[in-house]
Write an enzyme that holds these catalytic residues in place. Structure first.
Site, PDB file in Angstrom:
ATOM      1  N   THR A   1       0.814  -1.221   0.000  1.00 57.25           N
ATOM      2  CA  THR A   1       0.000   0.000   0.000  1.00 57.25           C
ATOM      3  C   THR A   1       0.844   1.265   0.000  1.00 57.25           C
ATOM      4  O   THR A   1       0.464   2.280  -0.582  1.00 57.25           O
ATOM      5  CB  THR A   1      -0.925  -0.007   1.243  1.00 57.25           C
ATOM      6  OG1 THR A   1      -1.794  -1.137   1.169  1.00 57.25           O
ATOM      7  CG2 THR A   1      -1.751   1.264   1.320  1.00 57.25           C
TER       8      THR A   1
ATOM      9  N   SER B   1       1.746  -7.784  -1.078  1.00 54.40           N
ATOM     10  CA  SER B   1       2.481  -8.685  -0.185  1.00 54.40           C
ATOM     11  C   SER B   1       1.866 -10.082  -0.118  1.00 54.40           C
ATOM     12  O   SER B   1       2.524 -11.028   0.307  1.00 54.40           O
ATOM     13  CB  SER B   1       2.593  -8.086   1.223  1.00 54.40           C
ATOM     14  OG  SER B   1       1.365  -8.122   1.909  1.00 54.40           O
TER      15      SER B   1
ATOM     16  N   ASP C   1       0.191  -7.252   4.912  1.00 45.77           N
ATOM     17  CA  ASP C   1      -0.481  -8.542   5.084  1.00 45.77           C
ATOM     18  C   ASP C   1       0.480  -9.696   5.355  1.00 45.77           C
ATOM     19  O   ASP C   1       0.179 -10.574   6.160  1.00 45.77           O
ATOM     20  CB  ASP C   1      -1.344  -8.859   3.862  1.00 45.77           C
ATOM     21  CG  ASP C   1      -2.614  -8.024   3.813  1.00 45.77           C
ATOM     22  OD1 ASP C   1      -2.952  -7.403   4.838  1.00 45.77           O
ATOM     23  OD2 ASP C   1      -3.264  -7.979   2.750  1.00 45.77           O
TER      24      ASP C   1
ATOM     25  N   GLN D   1      -4.449 -20.970  18.791  1.00 46.16           N
ATOM     26  CA  GLN D   1      -5.248 -19.923  18.157  1.00 46.16           C
ATOM     27  C   GLN D   1      -5.291 -18.662  19.015  1.00 46.16           C
ATOM     28  O   GLN D   1      -5.769 -17.623  18.563  1.00 46.16           O
ATOM     29  CB  GLN D   1      -6.660 -20.444  17.890  1.00 46.16           C
ATOM     30  CG  GLN D   1      -6.688 -21.557  16.852  1.00 46.16           C
ATOM     31  CD  GLN D   1      -8.045 -22.219  16.700  1.00 46.16           C
ATOM     32  OE1 GLN D   1      -9.076 -21.615  16.991  1.00 46.16           O
ATOM     33  NE2 GLN D   1      -8.053 -23.469  16.267  1.00 46.16           N
TER      34      GLN D   1
END
Length: 345
Positions: free
Chosen positions: A23, A67, A99, A278
């Site tokens: 970006t 990316s 990312d 997680q």
């Protein structure tokens, strides 16, 4: 000796900025609302003229990609470029899309072991040409940090400098997009730059590039109701390391739809099964609960407090370096290479 010290302290440092895409350097297309890469060096010179007051800047645009398109070959290219330029430059700044930034940071930390100079990866949530961009200050601070004695690969974003292999992207919309769940920031940037020297890596030898890498790694998230029979194909695949994103401290089902038998089959077939969590914060401890003990007995090993990104890339790195020698990879996985895992007593 004193004059030499003063010269080193006050001389303008030489910094190489390496552009990879993302970006940061995009500008709006005239015919559409989407963003496209265009003339990044000119954009930087136009929007951040202050850089010349911080350091002598050289610029390389090695590639210009989203990316999400980053591949291990790109990591190897970046590591080689940096290693070949260790002598002429005092530090390096890599402009990168957000990312996959954590993956690149982890890869470079393993490929550039004992890096004696700072490699600061940064990017932005808005392009540098936009009014409310965060690109300008991210780059200014990254370049200034690259003039300090910070001998490791880092990510700078917002107001914090993180060890690269400890950082994860937490937000797609906040300017403070990255966190370091299990390791403190190396530096805080406000009115002053405050670096915690106690947290920095200390090179243990001569810098050396280790760019061999393998793609024989797969990640599988665990969820309640997951059917082990759907994963039997792994036994006939070329994959050598399977990362299971488990719950909490490393829990997966061991009763109905138990993964125990599959884990045992995989490890018996000379594969490595690694358990991550997680949960961002904390660590994997397979000795805490009965479920963890069962999968540990079946051959799984815990990634302790490594991030998922660092675990994946470290496995790719180790499988590449040791030619798929699972015994050697297993032995080295939970030993720190570049500060990516806390020392276990």
């Amino acid at each position: 000796m004193q004059n030499l010290f003063c010269f080193e302290k006050f001389r303008m440092k030489d910094i190489l900025i390496i552009h990879t895409g993302g970006t940061f350097g995009m500008v709006p297309k005239k015919t559409a609302s989407t963003l496209a890469p265009n003339q990044v060096q000119a954009q930087i010179t136009q929007h951040v003229p202050e850089l010349e007051k911080i350091a002598n800047i050289d610029f390389r645009a090695v590639f210009n990609i989203d990316s999400a398109d980053m591949e291990p070959a790109h990591w190897q290219q970046l590591a080689t470029l940096i290693y070949e330029n260790i002598e002429p430059y005092d530090g390096f700044v890599i402009i990168h899309g957000t990312d996959s930034m954590s993956y690149t940071a982890a890869a470079l930390s393993f490929m550039l072991q004992n890096m004696p100079k700072p490699v600061i990866i940064t990017g932005s949530q808005r392009p540098i040409a936009e009014i409310r961009t965060d690109a300008r200050m991210n780059l200014i601070n990254a370049v200034e940090l690259a003039t300090y004695s910070i001998p490791e690969v880092c990510i700078f974003f917002g107001t914090e400098l993180f060890r690269g292999n400890r950082a994860v992207k937490e937000s797609s919309t906040e300017y403070g997009a990255f966190i370091s769940p299990n390791y403190p920031p190396l530096a805080e940037v406000g009115l002053e730059i405050e670096i915690d020297q106690r947290l920095l890596l200390q090179p243990g030898g001569k810098a050396q590039p280790k760019t061999a890498i393998s793609d024989k790694v797969l990640v599988i998230p665990f969820f309640p109701g997951q059917q082990p029979q759907y994963l039997q194909w792994l036994l006939d695949s070329p994959i050598k390391a399977i990362v299971i994103e488990a719950l909490g401290l490393g829990n997966v089902a061991v009763k109905d739809n138990a993964l125990v038998a599959l884990i045992e089959e995989l490890t018996t077939a000379d594969n490595l099964v690694v358990i991550t969590s997680q949960s961002h914060h904390g660590w994997v401890d397979l000795s805490r609960y009965e479920n963890g003990k069962r999968i540990q007995a079946a051959g799984a090993i815990g990634a302790y407090d490594m991030t998922l990104e660092a675990t994946i890339v470290k496995l790719m790195h180790l499988l590449g370096e040791y030619s798929d020698d699972i015994i050697e990879v297993r032995k080295r996985l939970c030993k720190p290479i570049a500060g990516e895992i806390s020392t276990q007593d």
